[in-house]
Scaffold this active site. Structure first.
Site, short mmCIF file in Angstrom:
data_model
loop_
_atom_site.label_atom_id
_atom_site.label_comp_id
_atom_site.label_asym_id
_atom_site.label_seq_id
_atom_site.Cartn_x
_atom_site.Cartn_y
_atom_site.Cartn_z
N SER A 67 0.89 -1.31 0.27
CA SER A 67 -0.08 -0.05 -0.25
C SER A 67 0.78 1.35 -0.15
O SER A 67 1.72 1.51 0.67
CB SER A 67 -1.04 -0.20 1.35
N LYS A 86 -14.04 -3.91 2.40
CA LYS A 86 -14.89 -2.68 2.34
C LYS A 86 -16.31 -3.12 2.45
O LYS A 86 -16.91 -2.16 3.17
CB LYS A 86 -14.84 -2.23 0.70
N ASN A 97 -14.62 2.78 2.09
CA ASN A 97 -13.22 2.83 1.95
C ASN A 97 -12.57 3.83 2.91
O ASN A 97 -11.45 3.72 3.14
CB ASN A 97 -12.72 2.81 0.74
N LEU A 101 -7.76 0.09 -13.76
CA LEU A 101 -7.55 0.51 -12.48
C LEU A 101 -6.22 0.10 -11.73
O LEU A 101 -5.87 0.61 -10.58
CB LEU A 101 -8.86 -0.01 -11.50
P1 NDP Z 1 -12.34 -7.81 -6.48
O1 NDP Z 1 -11.62 -9.00 -5.78
O2 NDP Z 1 -13.61 -7.20 -5.49
O3 NDP Z 1 -12.84 -8.22 -7.96
C1 NDP Z 1 -12.06 -8.66 -8.83
C2 NDP Z 1 -12.71 -8.79 -10.11
O4 NDP Z 1 -11.77 -9.35 -11.16
C3 NDP Z 1 -13.73 -9.93 -10.45
O5 NDP Z 1 -14.97 -9.54 -11.26
C4 NDP Z 1 -13.31 -11.08 -10.84
O6 NDP Z 1 -14.05 -12.13 -11.72
C5 NDP Z 1 -12.18 -10.57 -11.89
N1 NDP Z 1 -11.21 -11.26 -12.24
C6 NDP Z 1 -9.86 -11.53 -11.48
N2 NDP Z 1 -8.95 -12.39 -12.02
C7 NDP Z 1 -9.39 -12.35 -13.26
C8 NDP Z 1 -8.92 -12.61 -14.56
N3 NDP Z 1 -7.90 -13.59 -14.70
N4 NDP Z 1 -9.67 -12.58 -15.87
C9 NDP Z 1 -10.98 -12.14 -15.68
N5 NDP Z 1 -11.38 -11.52 -14.73
C10 NDP Z 1 -10.67 -11.56 -13.39
O7 NDP Z 1 -11.49 -6.88 -6.99
P2 NDP Z 1 -11.69 -5.12 -6.82
O8 NDP Z 1 -12.87 -4.58 -7.52
O9 NDP Z 1 -11.46 -4.74 -5.21
O10 NDP Z 1 -10.33 -4.59 -7.45
C11 NDP Z 1 -10.04 -4.66 -8.88
C12 NDP Z 1 -8.80 -4.28 -9.39
O11 NDP Z 1 -8.84 -2.63 -9.06
C13 NDP Z 1 -7.61 -4.37 -8.48
O12 NDP Z 1 -6.58 -4.69 -9.42
C14 NDP Z 1 -7.20 -3.37 -7.65
O13 NDP Z 1 -6.11 -3.37 -7.43
C15 NDP Z 1 -7.89 -1.96 -8.46
N6 NDP Z 1 -7.99 -0.86 -7.62
C16 NDP Z 1 -7.50 0.12 -7.98
C17 NDP Z 1 -7.80 1.44 -7.33
C18 NDP Z 1 -7.29 2.75 -7.38
O14 NDP Z 1 -7.52 3.53 -6.90
N7 NDP Z 1 -6.59 2.79 -8.65
C19 NDP Z 1 -9.08 1.30 -6.39
C20 NDP Z 1 -9.85 0.08 -5.87
C21 NDP Z 1 -9.15 -1.19 -6.73
P3 NDP Z 1 -14.77 -13.35 -11.00
O15 NDP Z 1 -16.16 -12.66 -10.56
O16 NDP Z 1 -15.14 -14.16 -12.08
O17 NDP Z 1 -13.97 -13.99 -10.06
#
Ligand code: NDP
Length: 280
Positions: free
Chosen positions: A18, A77, A98, A224
């Site tokens: 972080s 969260k 958050n 993101l």
């Molecule tokens: P979650 O764990 O809540 O959700 C993950 C999502 O990614 C799900 O829809 C999952 O699908 C999908 N997924 C995971 N692996 C794969 C793959 N190999 N191929 C396709 N889909 C995949 O994560 P968050 O929503 O919390 O975070 C998502 C991203 O956003 C992270 O990388 C995080 O670092 C980034 N982020 C950045 C922020 C910023 O300030 N820049 C703020 C918040 C997040 P399924 O449902 O099928 O498992």
């Protein structure tokens, strides 16, 4: 500078990557002359052992550490949302918090107020574009935040996820939803990778055959993820599409959270300039 110490932290698991302590401690020290307290920000690895259902994981730790505010990241969260005494703004629709701030109601009773600054922080990074449609790939916590804020700003949102489970929230809230295998490419002004694909591996969030025609018709590809050259952004670059990573969103959501931590005593633009500088 004057006054007493106020402590803040970010809760998550994992948490060692972080950048929040860097952003917030730099801001606290930069504005120390203007704040009525000394601010210190740390990070805290939280373990959810799921044994004690009655326990309040976030709030108990919050009070034990004598915090004045905290940020919450993956995967807490939704838990934080449930543990706040009051949730404000768009966090109510998203069901995820958050940022938590301790408020003293009457010097005796304190309460935890929850916000979601991911949503508005994201929107601020694209508000200068006149996007009308957006495709969000992914259906996790950040996809929820982005879908809610884009809808609030009258942008039509479509959700695409590789599996069904997490689509429930979006279906219930009347978002247009697709599974990857049922999806036919169409034109979207903005395409957001809200998955973790590319964070620790070399995968695209959807197949290249599906993604390439989508990118060729979009105005902006937005990942993101920050600090990593993801296959998603590499493909956008190769196709000469405008693209951005998650760094600016990270800063904007932190600027808004910092505002809550210090009762909005410092103008957002000034906080943004400081936080941007320390991440360069
Ligand atoms: P979650 O764990 O809540 O959700 C993950 C999502 O990614 C799900 O829809 C999952 O699908 C999908 N997924 C995971 N692996 C794969 C793959 N190999 N191929 C396709 N889909 C995949 O994560 P968050 O929503 O919390 O975070 C998502 C991203 O956003 C992270 O990388 C995080 O670092 C980034 N982020 C950045 C922020 C910023 O300030 N820049 C703020 C918040 C997040 P399924 O449902 O099928 O498992």
């Amino acid at each position: 500078m004057n006054g007493h110490l106020r402590q803040f932290c970010v809760f998550g698991n994992p948490i060692e990557h972080s950048k929040s302590p860097l952003l917030y401690n730099f801001a606290f020290s930069s504005f120390s002359e203007k704040l009525p307290f000394l601010g210190f920000y740390g990070r805290y690895l939280l373990h959810d052992n799921k044994k004690n259902d009655g326990d309040k994981l976030i709030s108990q730790t919050f009070f034990k550490l004598k915090l004045s505010g905290a940020n919450i990241t993956v995967p807490f969260k939704e838990i934080a949302y449930k543990e706040c005494d009051e949730v404000k703004g768009i966090a109510k629709q998203i069901g995820a918090v958050n940022t938590i701030v301790l408020k003293n109601k009457d010097n005796k009773n304190t309460s935890l107020i929850g916000y979601n600054t991911d949503a508005e922080g994201f929107y601020q990074t694209i508000s200068s574009h006149n996007f009308k449609t957006a495709l969000i790939i992914g259906a996790g916590g950040s996809a929820k935040a982005i879908a809610c804020v884009l809808r609030q700003k009258n942008i039509k949102v479509t959700i695409l996820n590789r599996s069904k489970n997490r689509l429930g929230y979006f279906i219930q809230n009347n978002f247009e939803c697709f599974l990857s295998q049922d999806f036919k490419p169409a034109s979207f002004d903005l395409i957001v990778n809200a998955t973790t694909a590319g964070l620790r591996d070399e995968t695209l969030p959807i197949s290249k055959d599906l993604l390439k025609p989508l990118l060729l018709q979009t105005k902006m590809a937005y990942d993101l993820i920050y600090g990593v050259h993801t296959p998603f952004l590499n493909l956008a670059k190769e196709l000469e599409i405008a693209y951005t990573d998650g760094k600016d969103m990270l800063i904007q959501q932190a600027v808004l959270a910092f505002g809550h931590f210090c009762d909005n005593k410092i103008p957002a633009l000034k906080i943004y300039e400081k936080m941007r500088r320390i991440l360069e």
